[in-house]
Design an enzyme around this catalytic site. Structure first.
Site, PDB file in Angstrom:
ATOM      1  N   LYS A  24       0.835  -1.208   0.000  1.00  0.00           N
ATOM      2  CA  LYS A  24       0.000   0.000   0.000  1.00  0.00           C
ATOM      3  C   LYS A  24       0.872   1.261   0.000  1.00  0.00           C
ATOM      4  CE  LYS A  24      -2.709   0.912   3.748  1.00  0.00           C
ATOM      5  NZ  LYS A  24      -2.502   2.297   4.235  1.00  0.00           N
ATOM      6  N   ARG A  29       3.036   5.906  -3.316  1.00  0.00           N
ATOM      7  CA  ARG A  29       4.203   6.715  -3.710  1.00  0.00           C
ATOM      8  C   ARG A  29       4.531   6.542  -5.188  1.00  0.00           C
ATOM      9  NH1 ARG A  29       4.186   5.719   1.578  1.00  0.00           N
ATOM     10  NH2 ARG A  29       5.449   6.950   3.033  1.00  0.00           N
ATOM     11  N   GLY A  96      -5.118   8.243   5.152  1.00  0.00           N
ATOM     12  CA  GLY A  96      -4.258   9.262   5.754  1.00  0.00           C
ATOM     13  C   GLY A  96      -3.021   9.498   4.899  1.00  0.00           C
ATOM     14  N   ASP A 326       1.792  -0.747  11.883  1.00  0.00           N
ATOM     15  CA  ASP A 326       0.564  -1.270  11.271  1.00  0.00           C
ATOM     16  C   ASP A 326       0.300  -2.720  11.673  1.00  0.00           C
ATOM     17  OD1 ASP A 326       0.155   1.152  10.068  1.00  0.00           O
ATOM     18  OD2 ASP A 326       1.057   0.564   8.160  1.00  0.00           O
ATOM     19  N   LYS A 353      -5.085   6.246  14.624  1.00  0.00           N
ATOM     20  CA  LYS A 353      -5.078   5.570  13.313  1.00  0.00           C
ATOM     21  C   LYS A 353      -6.517   5.540  12.786  1.00  0.00           C
ATOM     22  CE  LYS A 353      -0.724   4.690  12.693  1.00  0.00           C
ATOM     23  NZ  LYS A 353      -0.009   5.369  11.592  1.00  0.00           N
ATOM     24  N   ARG A 399      -7.447  -3.177   9.486  1.00  0.00           N
ATOM     25  CA  ARG A 399      -6.493  -4.059  10.186  1.00  0.00           C
ATOM     26  C   ARG A 399      -7.132  -4.695  11.426  1.00  0.00           C
ATOM     27  NH1 ARG A 399      -2.417  -3.336   6.793  1.00  0.00           N
ATOM     28  NH2 ARG A 399      -1.766  -1.218   6.271  1.00  0.00           N
TER      29      ARG A 399
HETATM   30  C1  S3P Z   1       2.373   5.033   6.143  1.00  0.00           C
HETATM   31  C2  S3P Z   1       2.979   5.371   7.310  1.00  0.00           C
HETATM   32  C3  S3P Z   1       2.500   4.971   8.636  1.00  0.00           C
HETATM   33  C4  S3P Z   1       1.492   3.841   8.535  1.00  0.00           C
HETATM   34  C5  S3P Z   1       0.494   4.042   7.447  1.00  0.00           C
HETATM   35  C6  S3P Z   1       1.183   4.189   6.106  1.00  0.00           C
HETATM   36  C7  S3P Z   1       2.956   5.512   4.877  1.00  0.00           C
HETATM   37  O1  S3P Z   1       1.897   6.075   9.265  1.00  0.00           O
HETATM   38  O2  S3P Z   1       0.834   3.663   9.779  1.00  0.00           O
HETATM   39  O3  S3P Z   1      -0.404   2.938   7.381  1.00  0.00           O
HETATM   40  O4  S3P Z   1       2.616   4.957   3.821  1.00  0.00           O
HETATM   41  O5  S3P Z   1       3.763   6.446   4.938  1.00  0.00           O
HETATM   42  P1  S3P Z   1       2.784   7.154  10.078  1.00  0.00           P
HETATM   43  O6  S3P Z   1       3.871   7.558   9.213  1.00  0.00           O
HETATM   44  O7  S3P Z   1       1.875   8.297  10.358  1.00  0.00           O
HETATM   45  O8  S3P Z   1       3.214   6.447  11.312  1.00  0.00           O
END
Ligand code: S3P
Length: 466
Positions: A24, A29, A96, A326, A353, A399
């Protein structure tokens, strides 16, 4: 959207080979850098989960042409960093990563945009990206009451900064580095300890020059420093996404905690900033081996081989947390299945989260008969008792839904996971892999399938009529 619950029964041993869908974090990215690049990029094994589809939809809304010639393949036409003003707000759904990383890109564009999302995302803190981006000269307002979304971004010129992140967060680091690509001067991010480094690896793969200083083994701090010069060209490249170790994590625990199981997971990403779960499970007594087969486009990828056995409790805390952030829901399930106590600390981030994961895990484990003491930044789980099947909410969190589906395989009686649509955000094939694994076992053992949902019952009904 509500969906059919999972009905899960105690499962026999797992004995199979599987692959998991594309990563993911890497899929998000790959679209972003391809969209900002100077040409056409083909992305294969792209995760068609809802979160990454939100990123694709966002870039389409920003004028980027993205074709999908076949499932799992995207062809992205780069715009050399120049996006088009969107019509209306951009909906990041539950993601997020989409919202935080895109805020860095949109802060530098020559138009105003608005990032919004679903009810869960509307509650997630955005100050962590707004603050550093504002220092770079961005004009961002949060529309929510507590620095929560929507984000109203008035794009414009940015200046480079040196920024020390208060917590190790790949999303914050990436938002700043992506903004830094457009800024005048050298942008530096200093993290208290390393978070996942996919952005850095992918920038280098797209021929952007970066300087990274990792902590030395002897150094008293675990600080990590990443710098990039702004205004560099992102060279278009094709990219193949490795399997997601966070999706593999569910099967790792399912097999590791069941004596007699044997599972091989192929083509899975083995980036060391993501493989913390392997170290934790080995500490818990799991018989598990990882073999890196290739380093493709900067990302190590290979196989994980697991033989089931008995687990013992452990402590998961400190600098290890960003590497397993995660995986805490499924590691908590592993703790419940292990002999003795498992203590999770320094994981306060889980409170913000997709749901409050500390509260959700503690409540669901208790419903399965597991004693849990909840702390503000973690929990203590007393493992070793037989889990009882129960009716469990998913809290709309993918999750949580998947971790407790695995717990159900180890529980007596039936476990029902409600509201499972959220699984689509990161692992669209989860239910069918579960079905495959379990039907193969049940056929071998002449037992009835151990999972069914309305959808799968319907599917079975249809195929039996053929
Ligand atoms: C992610 C970073 C993590 C992770 C999220 C995906 C990412 O969050 O928990 O599921 O792809 O950069 P944080 O960077 O806020 O810890």
């Amino acid at each position: 959207m509500k969906s059919a619950p999972f009905h899960i029964k105690h499962a026999p041993v797992l004995e199979t080979e599987i692959t998991v869908p594309g990563d993911k974090s890497v899929s998000h990215r790959a679209i972003m850098l391809a969209a900002l690049s100077n040409g056409v990029c083909k992305i294969t094994n792209f995760l068609e989960g809802e979160d990454c589809l939100s990123t694709a939809a966002a870039f389409r809304q920003l004028g980027v042409t993205i074709e999908q010639p076949e499932p799992g393949t995207l062809v992205v036409y780069g715009t050399r960093g120049v996006l088009t003003a969107p019509q209306g707000p951009i909906d990041c759904g539950n993601s997020g990563t989409t919202m935080r990383l895109m805020s860095g890109i949109l802060a530098a564009q020559s138009f105003t945009s608005e990032l919004t999302g679903d009810a869960s995302l509307q509650n997630r803190p955005m100050r962590r990206v707004v603050e550093p981006l504002t220092r770079m000269g961005a004009k961002i307002r949060t529309g929510g009451a507590r620095d929560t979304p929507p984000l109203l971004i008035e794009g414009g010129p940015l200046q480079a900064i040196t920024y020390r992140t208060p917590v190790a967060s790949a999303q914050v680091k990436s938002a700043i580095l992506l903004a830094g690509l457009f800024a005048e001067g050298v942008t530096t991010v200093i993290e208290p300890s390393p978070s996942r480094d996919h952005t850095e690896r992918m920038l280098e793969y797209f021929l952007v020059k970066l300087e990274t200083e990792h902590p030395k083994p002897t150094s008293p701090t675990k600080e990590c420093r990443i710098s990039l010069q702004g205004r560099q060209q992102i060279e278009s490249r094709d990219f193949s996404v490795p399997g997601d170790i966070s999706s593999a994590a569910f099967w790792l625990v399912a097999a590791a905690a069941r004596p007699g199981s044997r599972l091989l997971i192929k083509n899975v990403g083995l980036n060391p900033t993501r493989t913390g779960i392997i170290g934790v499970l080995i500490r818990m007594g799991a018989r598990l081996r990882e073999v890196v087969e290739v380093v493709a486009q900067g990302e190590p990828c290979g196989v994980i081989d697991i033989k089931g056995g008995r687990l013992r409790g452990t402590v998961i805390a400190g600098d290890e947390i960003p590497n397993v952030i995660d995986e805490i829901p499924i590691l908590a399930v592993a703790g419940a299945l292990a002999e003795g106590e498992t203590i999770i600390r320094d994981a306060k981030e889980l409170r913000v989260k997709e749901t409050d994961r500390i509260a959700a895990i503690a409540s669901n484990l208790r419903l399965m008969g597991v004693p849990v003491e909840e702390f503000e930044d973690g929990m203590k789980i007393t493992g070793g008792q037989k889990l009882k099947g129960a009716k469990l909410p998913s809290y709309g969190d993918h999750r949580i839904a998947m971790a407790f589906a695995i717990a159900g395989l180890h529980a007596s009686g039936e476990t029902v996971i409600e509201d499972t649509a959220c699984v689509q955000t990161s692992y669209p094939g989860f239910e069918s892999t579960l079905m495959d694994i379990l039907q193969r076992n049940s056929m071998r053992q002449k037992r009835t399938p151990v999972i069914s949902s309305l959808d799968s019952r319907r599917r079975r009904g249809k195929s039996s009529k053929k």
